[in-house]
Design an enzyme around this catalytic site. Structure first.
Site, PDB file in Angstrom:
ATOM      1  N   ASN A 318      62.710   2.107 -42.539  1.00  0.00           N
ATOM      2  CA  ASN A 318      63.704   1.377 -43.338  1.00  0.00           C
ATOM      3  C   ASN A 318      63.501  -0.128 -43.197  1.00  0.00           C
ATOM      4  O   ASN A 318      64.420  -0.880 -42.820  1.00  0.00           O
ATOM      5  CB  ASN A 318      65.122   1.767 -42.919  1.00  0.00           C
ATOM      6  CG  ASN A 318      66.109   1.656 -44.065  1.00  0.00           C
ATOM      7  OD1 ASN A 318      65.788   1.118 -45.121  1.00  0.00           O
ATOM      8  ND2 ASN A 318      67.327   2.128 -43.850  1.00  0.00           N
ATOM      9  N   HIS A 349      75.967   1.742 -43.172  1.00  0.00           N
ATOM     10  CA  HIS A 349      75.494   3.107 -43.381  1.00  0.00           C
ATOM     11  C   HIS A 349      76.614   4.037 -43.842  1.00  0.00           C
ATOM     12  O   HIS A 349      76.352   4.985 -44.596  1.00  0.00           O
ATOM     13  CB  HIS A 349      74.867   3.657 -42.099  1.00  0.00           C
ATOM     14  CG  HIS A 349      73.412   3.329 -41.966  1.00  0.00           C
ATOM     15  ND1 HIS A 349      72.969   2.172 -41.346  1.00  0.00           N
ATOM     16  CD2 HIS A 349      72.305   3.983 -42.369  1.00  0.00           C
ATOM     17  CE1 HIS A 349      71.645   2.152 -41.384  1.00  0.00           C
ATOM     18  NE2 HIS A 349      71.217   3.224 -41.997  1.00  0.00           N
TER      19      HIS A 349
END
Length: 495
Positions: A318, A349
């Protein structure tokens, strides 16, 4: 999931058409902005229905905030609003409508749009309010010197290439791509007064796209065949915990979490291929003269699977999100930058408790891994044979530790997460605490070249790898060259 795959495949075909028939040499930036935005909103509407209105609402209100607040404080208001709006949507989706399900998960695209909104707000603040001498070299090159139009803003946030799965890119990179300005590299003349601008034609992305589609196919095949037979939930199965030995349990832990990764490989690599197919993502040439189409890449699979440290894993997983966290949080934090960065990552998140358990465990694991590396690694690097043994052992330890850490991220809820950790007697948590008690953790001032203990482990390598290279005429995400003879190409581009 089917809608997502169908939309991304359509976006891939649209990207090829966009590069072929709406190339910057054939049409105006206005047309390219309009088409990219309309296609993106159409895909969002097809995939998520009227939930897609959240994308427009979040972007529209953020743009209005930038206009009315002014450049002095707009980055703060945009940050709070965008992250707050995302969090409210995540709470309503998770706790009111659909706990534990991923159907119609419109919050995924909103996470990317939130990154873009906040990144651009800080870049405009840097470029239009802060003094140039107060900026870091990377902030100087990413700084935006004029307010984007509403069309440019919506195009950046909602274009068809990145609306469903990203990845994040800098505003300047995107605008340069849309406007078709030739990539330029300034090289000072001998007298130091003038610059020579080197222009090159766009290289073909076909090989890079084909390679990434092959990776997508293999990842999807692995996910559909192997992943289903190795569910992460089996780690907390009562019979398995009662009958399996510790080596078997840790081996299954590793293979089950490894099997959970291909869906991310598929989604992120396909998103990367879509951007490349449209002509976006070129980052110059490597030392062998091979084109590099990894400007907006989000992962490096080989480095992930063969990581020998927590740092190496996070450096290659990521990637664009790690850079976003560094730019909007770590570099600007006035106290405890590492803690603030982990907190922001957890909030971004989502609201599942498992996310927070994973990030709290990750902080502990990261510090322990760094302490071990700083204190004992130098004893094992002299002999190649000993170094090989050390690498094998650290690879095994890293893969198990990563798997142990992210189990709550997959299980989502508190009860199954604590069931797993308690079945392992919190062994790696305790081991990490003991390591921190035994080994000293070196601390240096923020910004120091030897800054290992405070700076987020993923950020250092990423920034170094994205410096401008002498043979590259591409825009880079991280923006300054260590070679003082090469100046940032953005200074040559008129706003």
């Amino acid at each position: 999931q089917v809608n997502f795959v169908v939309c991304q495949l359509f976006a891939l075909l649209a990207a090829i058409w966009f590069r072929t028939y709406l190339h910057s040499s054939k049409t105006s930036p206005f047309i390219r902005h309009v088409v990219a935005t309309l296609l993106g909103l159409y895909l969002a509407l097809f995939c998520f229905g009227w939930y897609a209105l959240h994308f427009v609402i979040q972007s529209g209100i953020s743009y209005y905030i930038m206009i009315i607040i002014g450049v002095e404080n707009m980055h703060k208001y945009c940050f709070v609003f965008a992250l707050g709006y995302l969090t409210v949507c995540q709470i309503t989706r998770v706790y009111i409508f659909d706990y534990g399900q991923y159907s119609a998960d419109f919050s995924g695209p909103m996470m990317i749009i939130t990154q873009k909104i906040t990144s651009l707000a800080f870049e405009i603040h840097d470029g239009m309010f802060r003094k140039n001498e107060d900026l870091t070299p990377s902030q100087k090159c990413l700084a935006v010197r004029r307010m984007p139009s509403l069309l440019e803003y919506l195009s950046y946030n909602c274009n068809f290439m990145g609306i469903l799965a990203g990845p994040l890119c800098s505003y300047k990179d995107y605008i340069t791509f849309i406007e078709g300005r030739s990539y330029q590299l300034q090289q000072p003349e001998a007298n130091g007064k003038e610059d020579t601008k080197c222009e090159q034609t766009d290289p073909s992305p076909n090989i890079a796209v084909a390679q990434k589609l092959l990776i997508c196919g293999l990842s999807l095949l692995f996910h559909m065949t192997i992943t289903k037979t190795l569910p992460v939930e089996y780690n907390i199965d009562d019979n398995f915990r009662a009958t399996a030995s510790w080596p078997v349990r840790f081996f299954y832990l590793y293979v089950s979490l490894m099997a959970a990764r291909p869906k991310y490989y598929f989604a992120w690599t396909l998103a990367d291929a879509i951007n490349n197919a449209a002509g976006f993502g070129f980052r110059g040439y490597d030392k062998n003269g091979v084109t590099r189409w990894d400007l907006v890449s989000n992962l490096r699979i080989q480095q992930i699977e063969f990581s020998t440290s927590f740092k190496m894993f996070l450096d290659n997983w990521n990637i664009q999100t790690a850079l976003w966290l560094k730019r909007v949080c770590y570099e600007r934090a006035t106290f405890s930058p590492t803690i603030q960065t982990f907190i922001l990552s957890a909030i971004w998140h989502g609201v599942y408790p498992g996310y927070y358990l994973t990030f709290l465990t990750g902080v502990l694991m990261t510090l322990a891994a760094r302490a071990i590396r700083n204190n004992i690694r130098h004893y094992f690097v002299e002999s190649p044979a000993v170094k090989l043994c050390y690498d094998i052992i650290t690879w095994m330890a890293t893969q198990v530790a990563i798997s142990y850490t992210v189990v709550p991220f997959v299980l989502l809820s508190v009860k199954p997460s604590f069931t797993f950790y308690s079945s392992c007697y919190f062994c790696l948590h305790i081991a990490s605490i003991l390591v921190l008690l035994v080994f000293p953790l070196k601390r240096t001032q923020k910004g120091s070249k030897k800054h290992e203990s405070i700076e987020p482990v993923w950020s250092k390598k990423l920034e170094e790898e994205n410096l401008l290279q002498k043979n590259s005429y591409s825009t880079t995400n991280n923006s300054f060259s260590q070679n003082q003879e090469i100046t940032c190409r953005y200074q040559a581009l008129k706003q």
